[in-house]
Design a protein around this motif. Structure first.
Motif, mmCIF file in Angstrom:
data_model
loop_
_atom_site.group_PDB
_atom_site.id
_atom_site.type_symbol
_atom_site.label_atom_id
_atom_site.label_comp_id
_atom_site.label_asym_id
_atom_site.label_seq_id
_atom_site.Cartn_x
_atom_site.Cartn_y
_atom_site.Cartn_z
ATOM 1 N N HIS A 35 0.846 -1.193 0.000
ATOM 2 C CA HIS A 35 0.000 0.000 0.000
ATOM 3 C C HIS A 35 0.883 1.245 0.000
ATOM 4 O O HIS A 35 2.030 1.216 0.476
ATOM 5 C CB HIS A 35 -0.927 0.000 1.217
ATOM 6 N N LEU A 36 0.330 2.346 -0.501
ATOM 7 C CA LEU A 36 1.084 3.596 -0.549
ATOM 8 C C LEU A 36 1.461 4.089 0.845
ATOM 9 O O LEU A 36 2.469 4.777 1.010
ATOM 10 C CB LEU A 36 0.270 4.669 -1.276
ATOM 11 N N SER A 37 0.655 3.743 1.841
ATOM 12 C CA SER A 37 0.883 4.251 3.195
ATOM 13 C C SER A 37 2.170 3.717 3.816
ATOM 14 O O SER A 37 2.690 4.321 4.764
ATOM 15 C CB SER A 37 -0.310 3.917 4.101
ATOM 16 N N VAL A 94 4.819 12.731 -6.670
ATOM 17 C CA VAL A 94 4.274 13.678 -5.694
ATOM 18 C C VAL A 94 2.770 13.824 -5.886
ATOM 19 O O VAL A 94 1.995 13.802 -4.914
ATOM 20 C CB VAL A 94 4.973 15.048 -5.819
ATOM 21 N N ASN A 95 2.339 13.943 -7.138
ATOM 22 C CA ASN A 95 0.905 14.107 -7.416
ATOM 23 C C ASN A 95 0.116 12.848 -7.066
ATOM 24 O O ASN A 95 -1.032 12.940 -6.601
ATOM 25 C CB ASN A 95 0.707 14.466 -8.881
ATOM 26 N N ILE A 96 0.696 11.664 -7.290
ATOM 27 C CA ILE A 96 -0.001 10.416 -6.957
ATOM 28 C C ILE A 96 -0.285 10.345 -5.457
ATOM 29 O O ILE A 96 -1.408 10.049 -5.026
ATOM 30 C CB ILE A 96 0.825 9.201 -7.421
ATOM 31 N N PHE A 97 0.732 10.631 -4.644
ATOM 32 C CA PHE A 97 0.532 10.581 -3.197
ATOM 33 C C PHE A 97 -0.395 11.695 -2.730
ATOM 34 O O PHE A 97 -1.199 11.498 -1.807
ATOM 35 C CB PHE A 97 1.884 10.670 -2.479
ATOM 36 N N GLY A 103 -0.850 14.482 1.090
ATOM 37 C CA GLY A 103 -0.339 15.840 1.103
ATOM 38 C C GLY A 103 0.887 16.019 0.232
ATOM 39 O O GLY A 103 1.240 15.152 -0.574
ATOM 40 N N ARG A 104 1.585 17.140 0.457
ATOM 41 C CA ARG A 104 2.786 17.458 -0.325
ATOM 42 C C ARG A 104 3.972 17.771 0.599
ATOM 43 O O ARG A 104 4.819 18.610 0.289
ATOM 44 C CB ARG A 104 2.506 18.635 -1.258
ATOM 45 N N LYS A 111 8.045 10.193 10.080
ATOM 46 C CA LYS A 111 8.149 9.393 8.847
ATOM 47 C C LYS A 111 6.768 9.146 8.237
ATOM 48 O O LYS A 111 6.380 7.995 7.945
ATOM 49 C CB LYS A 111 8.864 8.066 9.123
ATOM 50 N N SER A 112 6.054 10.237 8.052
ATOM 51 C CA SER A 112 4.720 10.173 7.463
ATOM 52 C C SER A 112 4.558 11.325 6.485
ATOM 53 O O SER A 112 5.309 12.295 6.505
ATOM 54 C CB SER A 112 3.646 10.270 8.559
ATOM 55 N N GLY A 113 3.557 11.177 5.636
ATOM 56 C CA GLY A 113 3.290 12.203 4.640
ATOM 57 C C GLY A 113 3.602 11.705 3.250
ATOM 58 O O GLY A 113 3.414 10.527 2.925
ATOM 59 N N ASN A 114 4.101 12.612 2.414
ATOM 60 C CA ASN A 114 4.396 12.301 1.013
ATOM 61 C C ASN A 114 5.869 11.930 0.869
ATOM 62 O O ASN A 114 6.735 12.810 0.935
ATOM 63 C CB ASN A 114 4.058 13.517 0.145
#
Length: 269
Positions: A35-37, A94-97, A103-104, A111-114
């Motif tokens: 998963h992306l997360s 960046v746009n996918i996430f 976010g950006r 260790k979270s975010g984009n």
């Protein structure tokens, strides 16, 4: 709403975005990243390195005799994606996430975010630029087309049009392409924008000395309120390169001929 959704999903940009996202998700699955997360900045760098296998930019070492030269050589120097392409890939990630709610911004403490916005990814891009600059790799630029080249191409098309063995369809394509090349050269506008001009956006000057183009949609316009691109194309003394004469010849041919227009309009109607 169905019409709007169909317009979005059928656009070329949306299809490219979905294709790129599919290849990225497949790469993550191959890394056992489901998963992306749970994707990390290191996974982003691994993906960028994996993309290098499709690169065409040869990075010659300082001791290679082909340093600074362009072309294909048997020096076994590695190939990479061009630095501009790497930057484009990172922006897509960046746009996918961002589209999936990450976010950006990347928080290095939690260790979270984009992850595509992480400093280590930006450092990777910086190193790629420095490596290619050291290898004397210069960004590719489009070759300019001067008036003499336009004249030579139009003269060639003029000779082809007079060939007796041409079909009506082939003759139409020559008239269309000749008018398009002349217009593109003298307008200096984006080819993609000119291809979106409709016939209603083209007007004739009062003294018949030229044409006025006013289009409101294109890559540089995006349908912004009150924004349009207006320019005038005037007649030339040299009819062999005159864009107005080229357009008139194209229109006259279309009016007197019955041709399968599915080969492509010069302007949409």
């Amino acid at each position: 709403m169905d019409e709007l959704d169909k317009r979005i999903t059928c656009s070329s940009g949306h299809k490219r975005k979905k294709s790129f996202q599919g290849s990225f998700l497949q790469f993550l699955q191959d890394l056992d990243c489901k998963h992306l997360s749970v994707c990390t900045p290191d996974d982003i760098r691994r993906f960028l390195i994996w993309k290098d296998f499709s690169g065409k930019t040869t990075i010659h070492g300082v001791h290679c005799k082909h340093l600074g030269q362009k072309g294909e050589f048997d020096c076994f120097c590695p190939k990479r994606l061009a630095s501009g392409t790497v930057e484009g890939v990172i922006n897509q990630l960046v746009n996918i996430f961002d589209d999936n709610g990450f976010g950006r911004y990347w928080d290095i403490f939690s260790k979270s975010g984009n992850p595509a916005c992480a400093p280590i990814v930006k450092e990777y891009l910086k190193l790629i630029r420095e490596e290619q600059a050291s290898a004397h790799v210069l960004p590719k630029q489009a070759k300019p087309i001067f008036l003499s080249k336009i004249k030579a191409m139009c003269s060639y098309i003029d000779r082809e049009i007079k060939s007796p063995g041409l079909s009506l369809r082939e003759r139409y394509i020559l008239y269309r392409d000749r008018a398009w090349m002349k217009l593109q050269f003298f307008a200096g506008d984006r080819a993609s924008d000119l291809s979106l001009v409709v016939a209603q956006e083209v007007k004739v000057l009062n003294d018949n000395s030229g044409l006025v183009f006013q289009h409101t949609f294109g890559k540089t316009l995006r349908g912004d309120k009150g924004k349009s691109n207006t320019f005038v194309i005037k007649k030339c003394d040299d009819l062999s390169i005159c864009p107005v004469q080229g357009l008139l010849d194209y229109v006259n041919f279309c009016q007197v001929s019955t041709v399968d227009m599915s080969v492509g309009y010069l302007f949409r109607i």
